[in-house]
Enzyme design. Structure first.
Site, mmCIF file in Angstrom:
data_model
loop_
_atom_site.group_PDB
_atom_site.id
_atom_site.type_symbol
_atom_site.label_atom_id
_atom_site.label_comp_id
_atom_site.label_asym_id
_atom_site.label_seq_id
_atom_site.Cartn_x
_atom_site.Cartn_y
_atom_site.Cartn_z
ATOM 1 N N ASN A 11 4.365 -7.784 -2.596
ATOM 2 C CA ASN A 11 2.924 -8.090 -2.620
ATOM 3 C C ASN A 11 2.154 -7.354 -3.705
ATOM 4 O O ASN A 11 0.959 -7.592 -3.878
ATOM 5 C CB ASN A 11 2.282 -7.847 -1.242
ATOM 6 C CG ASN A 11 2.892 -8.740 -0.184
ATOM 7 O OD1 ASN A 11 2.939 -9.949 -0.375
ATOM 8 N ND2 ASN A 11 3.381 -8.162 0.904
ATOM 9 N N ARG A 18 -5.757 -8.812 -3.912
ATOM 10 C CA ARG A 18 -5.389 -8.505 -2.523
ATOM 11 C C ARG A 18 -6.179 -7.289 -2.042
ATOM 12 O O ARG A 18 -6.073 -6.221 -2.613
ATOM 13 C CB ARG A 18 -3.897 -8.207 -2.467
ATOM 14 C CG ARG A 18 -3.387 -7.603 -1.182
ATOM 15 C CD ARG A 18 -1.984 -7.049 -1.445
ATOM 16 N NE ARG A 18 -1.404 -6.461 -0.266
ATOM 17 C CZ ARG A 18 -0.508 -5.467 -0.296
ATOM 18 N NH1 ARG A 18 -0.106 -4.961 -1.453
ATOM 19 N NH2 ARG A 18 -0.010 -4.992 0.802
ATOM 20 N N TYR A 23 -7.217 -1.661 -2.537
ATOM 21 C CA TYR A 23 -6.340 -1.457 -3.695
ATOM 22 C C TYR A 23 -7.056 -1.555 -5.044
ATOM 23 O O TYR A 23 -6.435 -1.318 -6.077
ATOM 24 C CB TYR A 23 -5.191 -2.469 -3.643
ATOM 25 C CG TYR A 23 -4.325 -2.350 -2.404
ATOM 26 C CD1 TYR A 23 -3.573 -1.198 -2.173
ATOM 27 C CD2 TYR A 23 -4.264 -3.371 -1.462
ATOM 28 C CE1 TYR A 23 -2.785 -1.075 -1.038
ATOM 29 C CE2 TYR A 23 -3.471 -3.264 -0.327
ATOM 30 C CZ TYR A 23 -2.739 -2.108 -0.124
ATOM 31 O OH TYR A 23 -1.956 -1.991 1.004
ATOM 32 N N ALA A 82 5.268 -2.383 1.581
ATOM 33 C CA ALA A 82 5.534 -2.290 3.020
ATOM 34 C C ALA A 82 6.967 -1.862 3.340
ATOM 35 O O ALA A 82 7.228 -1.392 4.458
ATOM 36 C CB ALA A 82 5.219 -3.626 3.687
HETATM 37 C C1 DQA Z 1 1.013 0.606 -0.508
HETATM 38 C C2 DQA Z 1 0.748 0.991 0.956
HETATM 39 C C3 DQA Z 1 1.662 0.198 1.883
HETATM 40 O O1 DQA Z 1 1.401 0.563 3.252
HETATM 41 C C4 DQA Z 1 1.393 -1.294 1.740
HETATM 42 O O2 DQA Z 1 2.280 -2.032 2.555
HETATM 43 C C5 DQA Z 1 1.454 -1.752 0.319
HETATM 44 C C6 DQA Z 1 0.888 -0.902 -0.723
HETATM 45 C C7 DQA Z 1 0.006 1.293 -1.465
HETATM 46 O O3 DQA Z 1 0.262 1.249 -2.664
HETATM 47 O O4 DQA Z 1 -1.008 1.846 -1.021
HETATM 48 O O5 DQA Z 1 1.898 -2.851 0.032
HETATM 49 O O6 DQA Z 1 2.309 1.024 -0.868
#
Ligand code: DQA
Length: 151
Positions: A11, A18, A23, A82
Site C-alpha cells: 500500500n 492514502r 501519511y 502492515a
Molecule cells: C506504516 C505503518 C503501518 O502500521 C501501516 O500498515 C503502513 C504504513 C507507516 O509507514 O507508518 O502501511 O508502516
C-alpha cells in the site's frame, strides 16, 4: 559503488493519496527522489523498490543480504507496511541473511491502534525510525551509512 536499499511494503504505492492526515501528501516517487539525493550526497547508489507482495520483499531482502556480505551494500531501509505486524517470514528473512535493516514507519505507530504496536521486524532491526513522516527515510539512510562506517 556501494549501494543502499530502500524497500517499501504493501500500500505504500498509494502514498500521497492514502490517509493524507496520517501519511501526508508526498508521493512515493517524491520519496524516491529524496532518498536518491541523500544517498548520492553520502556517496551511495540507491536501489529503491515497492511491492505489495510478501514473497517479493523476501527475495529482495535475501539479495540485499548477499550484497552486504559481498561488500557491495551497507544495508536496507525497510518500511514493511502492515507486514510489520504480521510477518514472521520477513523477520526470518532478515535474520537469515543477517541484513542490516533500519525499520521505518512514516507515522508514529505507537500513537495508533493497538494492533500496530507490535512489530515482528524490530527484534531483527539494526535501528528503528518512527513518526518523522517521509523525512524519516533521509534519517534512516544517514543512520545506516553511519552504522556501516568502520569504527
Ligand atoms: C506504516 C505503518 C503501518 O502500521 C501501516 O500498515 C503502513 C504504513 C507507516 O509507514 O507508518 O502501511 O508502516
Amino acid at each position: 559503488m556501494t549501494s543502499v536499499y530502500v524497500f517499501n511494503g504493501p500500500n505504500l504505492n498509494l502514498l500521497g493519496t492514502r490517509k493524507p492526515e496520517v501519511y501526508g501528501t508526498t508521493t512515493l516517487s517524491d520519496v524516491e527522489t529524496m532518498c536518491r539525493e541523500e544517498a548520492e550526497a553520502l556517496g551511495l547508489e540507491l536501489v529503491f523498490g515497492q511491492s505489495n507482495h510478501e514473497g517479493q520483499l523476501i527475495d529482495w531482502i535475501q539479495e540485499a543480504g548477499a550484497a552486504v556480505k559481498a561488500g557491495q551494500a551497507v544495508g536496507a531501509v525497510l518500511n514493511p507496511g502492515a507486514y510489520t505486524h504480521t510477518s514472521v517470514a520477513l523477520h526470518d528473512a532478515i535474520e537469515g541473511v543477517e541484513l542490516p535493516v533500519i525499520e521505518l514507519h512514516i507515522s508514529n505507530v505507537h500513537h495508533r491502534e493497538p494492533f500496530r504496536h507490535h512489530s515482528y521486524i524490530s527484534p531483527v532491526a539494526r535501528g528503528i525510525v518512527v513518526g518523522f513522516g517521509v523525512y524519516g527515510y533521509v534519517l534512516a539512510i544517514r543512520g545506516l551509512h553511519n552504522a556501516a562506517r568502520p569504527a
